[in-house]
Design an enzyme around this catalytic site. Structure first.
Site, PDB file in Angstrom:
ATOM      1  N   ALA A  73      43.622 -39.268  14.750  1.00 60.20           N
ATOM      2  CA  ALA A  73      44.901 -38.778  15.250  1.00 60.20           C
ATOM      3  C   ALA A  73      44.775 -38.124  16.622  1.00 60.20           C
ATOM      4  O   ALA A  73      45.731 -38.112  17.393  1.00 60.20           O
ATOM      5  CB  ALA A  73      45.513 -37.801  14.259  1.00 60.20           C
ATOM      6  N   ASN A 154      49.980 -27.947  10.497  1.00 62.83           N
ATOM      7  CA  ASN A 154      48.704 -27.896   9.786  1.00 62.83           C
ATOM      8  C   ASN A 154      48.271 -26.487   9.400  1.00 62.83           C
ATOM      9  O   ASN A 154      47.321 -26.326   8.657  1.00 62.83           O
ATOM     10  CB  ASN A 154      47.616 -28.553  10.640  1.00 62.83           C
ATOM     11  N   GLN A 182      49.825 -34.492   8.896  1.00 65.13           N
ATOM     12  CA  GLN A 182      49.849 -33.666   7.680  1.00 65.13           C
ATOM     13  C   GLN A 182      50.989 -34.049   6.741  1.00 65.13           C
ATOM     14  O   GLN A 182      50.965 -33.700   5.565  1.00 65.13           O
ATOM     15  CB  GLN A 182      49.975 -32.177   8.048  1.00 65.13           C
ATOM     16  N   SER A 202      46.192 -40.023  10.557  1.00 66.34           N
ATOM     17  CA  SER A 202      44.739 -39.919  10.449  1.00 66.34           C
ATOM     18  C   SER A 202      44.321 -40.169   9.003  1.00 66.34           C
ATOM     19  O   SER A 202      44.919 -39.618   8.075  1.00 66.34           O
ATOM     20  CB  SER A 202      44.287 -38.519  10.876  1.00 66.34           C
ATOM     21  N   HIS A 204      41.472 -39.304   7.427  1.00 63.89           N
ATOM     22  CA  HIS A 204      40.683 -38.308   6.689  1.00 63.89           C
ATOM     23  C   HIS A 204      41.500 -37.121   6.181  1.00 63.89           C
ATOM     24  O   HIS A 204      40.967 -36.260   5.479  1.00 63.89           O
ATOM     25  CB  HIS A 204      39.465 -37.851   7.499  1.00 63.89           C
ATOM     26  N   CYS A 344      37.709 -14.757  15.605  1.00 62.09           N
ATOM     27  CA  CYS A 344      36.647 -13.919  16.160  1.00 62.09           C
ATOM     28  C   CYS A 344      35.342 -14.670  16.368  1.00 62.09           C
ATOM     29  O   CYS A 344      34.508 -14.272  17.162  1.00 62.09           O
ATOM     30  CB  CYS A 344      36.409 -12.714  15.261  1.00 62.09           C
TER      31      CYS A 344
HETATM   32  C1  LIG Z   1      43.593 -33.147  11.812  1.00 61.19           C
HETATM   33  C2  LIG Z   1      44.788 -33.248  12.687  1.00 61.19           C
HETATM   34  C3  LIG Z   1      44.741 -33.962  13.897  1.00 61.19           C
HETATM   35  C4  LIG Z   1      43.481 -34.604  14.405  1.00 61.19           C
HETATM   36  O1  LIG Z   1      43.158 -35.744  13.657  1.00 61.19           O
HETATM   37  P1  LIG Z   1      41.696 -36.409  13.807  1.00 61.19           P
HETATM   38  O2  LIG Z   1      41.854 -37.713  13.088  1.00 61.19           O
HETATM   39  O3  LIG Z   1      40.748 -35.480  13.154  1.00 61.19           O
HETATM   40  O4  LIG Z   1      41.435 -36.593  15.252  1.00 61.19           O
HETATM   41  C5  LIG Z   1      45.895 -34.048  14.638  1.00 61.19           C
HETATM   42  N1  LIG Z   1      47.031 -33.457  14.238  1.00 61.19           N
HETATM   43  C6  LIG Z   1      47.110 -32.762  13.100  1.00 61.19           C
HETATM   44  C7  LIG Z   1      48.398 -32.136  12.696  1.00 61.19           C
HETATM   45  C8  LIG Z   1      45.992 -32.623  12.295  1.00 61.19           C
HETATM   46  O5  LIG Z   1      46.080 -31.912  11.166  1.00 61.19           O
END
Ligand SMILES: *Cc1c(COP(=O)(O)O)cnc(C)c1O
Length: 406
Positions: A73, A154, A182, A202, A204, A344
């Site tokens: 993504a 997210n 998401q 995405s 994953h 932090c």
């Molecule tokens: C994880 C995430 C991405 C990035 O996706 P990748 O496939 O890890 O590059 C972009 N936007 C949102 C909202 C995400 O949660």
């Protein structure tokens, strides 16, 4: 129950065994390059990619030729934003996004800002994090060519009114990109009905493999053109060169299929578990505040109460524990894998920009925990996580009682 308990499903998810099974043949047995037009090795790989493209397109309610496979993504967001902005004639134009977007969108927009584009970073409604379509309408100018606003956040899980925002964009003739990473597979998402021109996905985040994603690029009404970011073999209709990740693409499609198929039932289950976690934390500790939209009223089966609308991802909970530090909390409850809005450990001392944008004071943002419940999450894990948080918060507050009574 296996320890540690994984409650960080917004960060990533494990590959579902059914997804892995679908991918397996495409590593060593069917290993051809889909661009090899001259032999059966290539044809078999191409057939697998075509099948995956049709599956994903069907689930999204779009045409297969509107899907561009990417490395994830981050690339899809970058391709959408730079691809539209780099077209001739767009120089110095105006983009609308929000302060609560993912870094993949924010940093792409900041880069364009340094190159002379104008960017509006909308501030969301305090507390909920919502962005009213009216706010978008107010900031669109004659020079605006793109609005990029995510479907679901997210960190705080807030669901945006993509239909309403898209309608405003249509009315003003502005392209609308949404990062749907998401949201897809977690809440209804039908691009056949939504006024969206570009959408990022995405694998994953939906129990597929890392390193693969997709960008939806509308082909009709309007036909969206993109300046390619990667140049080479001309794959993906010339928009995204590079040998296709065949097992990854097969995995993305299978993951999407399962997520959509099981979405309703899984949502009911996650709403119940999320409510159970929130009740345990807020019931046993003082000074617990919810960050983001209120949790919906639900029935005993986890179904939304009549008249209730989903305003938050079913598996998302983001809370602050007054008087404690998020980093100390993570260290104190090592058997529970979660994220904090406290930063932090990174170079900056700034807390989460999302929490800051919705008006959470810095001390409470530093005291925040994001819980992301997912497919493997069970009731005993939620109970364990609640118990760990209660014990750790109590212990940390005993150490510095002043902090809490502030
Ligand atoms: C994880 C995430 C991405 C990035 O996706 P990748 O496939 O890890 O590059 C972009 N936007 C949102 C909202 C995400 O949660």
């Amino acid at each position: 129950m296996q320890l540690p308990v994984y409650l960080d499903h917004h960060a990533t998810t494990p590959v579902d065994p059914r997804v892995l099974e679908a991918m397996m043949p495409f590593f060593s047995r069917v290993f051809g390059n889909p661009s090899s037009r001259g032999h059966v090795f290539g044809w078999e790989a191409e057939a697998a990619v075509d099948g995956a493209r049709e599956t994903l397109a069907g689930l999204l309610g779009v045409s297969p030729k509107e899907i561009v496979f990417t490395s994830g993504a981050t690339e899809a967001d970058n391709l959408a934003i730079f691809g539209v902005a780099r077209l001739p004639g767009r120089e110095g134009g105006h983009i609308v996004t929000a302060a609560t977007e993912h870094p993949a969108v924010l940093d792409a927009c900041r880069r364009l800002e340094r190159e002379g584009f104008a960017v509006t970073f909308l501030m969301p409604e305090k507390g909920t994090g919502r962005i009213a379509p009216e706010r978008v309408r107010e900031v669109i100018t004659d020079r605006t060519f793109l609005v990029s606003l995510m479907t679901a956040n997210n960190e705080i899980g807030v669901l945006h009114d993509v239909a309403g925002i898209g309608a405003v964009c249509r009315e003003r003739g502005v392209l609308f990109h949404t990062d749907a990473v998401q949201a897809f597979g977690k809440v209804p998402f039908d691009l056949g009905a939504l006024p969206v021109d570009l959408a990022s996905f995405s694998a994953h985040k939906i129990y597929g493999p890392k390193g693969v994603g997709a960008l939806f690029v509308r082909a009709r009404h309007p036909r969206v053109r993109l300046e390619p970011m990667l140049h080479g073999g001309g794959q993906e209709r010339g928009v995204r060169s590079g040998t296709l990740n065949v097992p990854g693409i097969v995995g993305l499609a299978r993951a999407a299929e399962i997520a959509v198929e099981e979405r309703s039932e899984e949502s009911r289950r996650l709403r119940l578990l999320r409510g159970r976690l929130h009740d345990a934390l807020a019931g046993r500790l003082s000074g617990v505040t919810l960050n983001g939209p209120a949790l919906p009223a639900i029935g005993r089966d986890g179904e939304l109460a009549p008249g209730e609308v989903e305003t938050r991802l079913p598996g998302n909970l983001n809370v602050s524990f007054a008087g404690v530090d998020g980093e100390a909390l993570l260290v104190g409850m090592k058997e529970v894998a979660v994220s904090t809005g406290s930063a932090c450990t990174s170079a900056s001392l700034e807390p989460s920009p999302v929490l800051t944008a919705i008006g959470v004071p810095a001390d409470l943002a530093h005291a925040s925990i994001r819980y992301g419940l997912g497919r493997s999450t069970a009731a005993d894990e939620v109970d364990f996580a609640a118990e760990a948080a209660v014990r750790t918060v109590e212990r940390l507050r005993e150490k510095s009682p002043l902090a809490h009574s502030r």
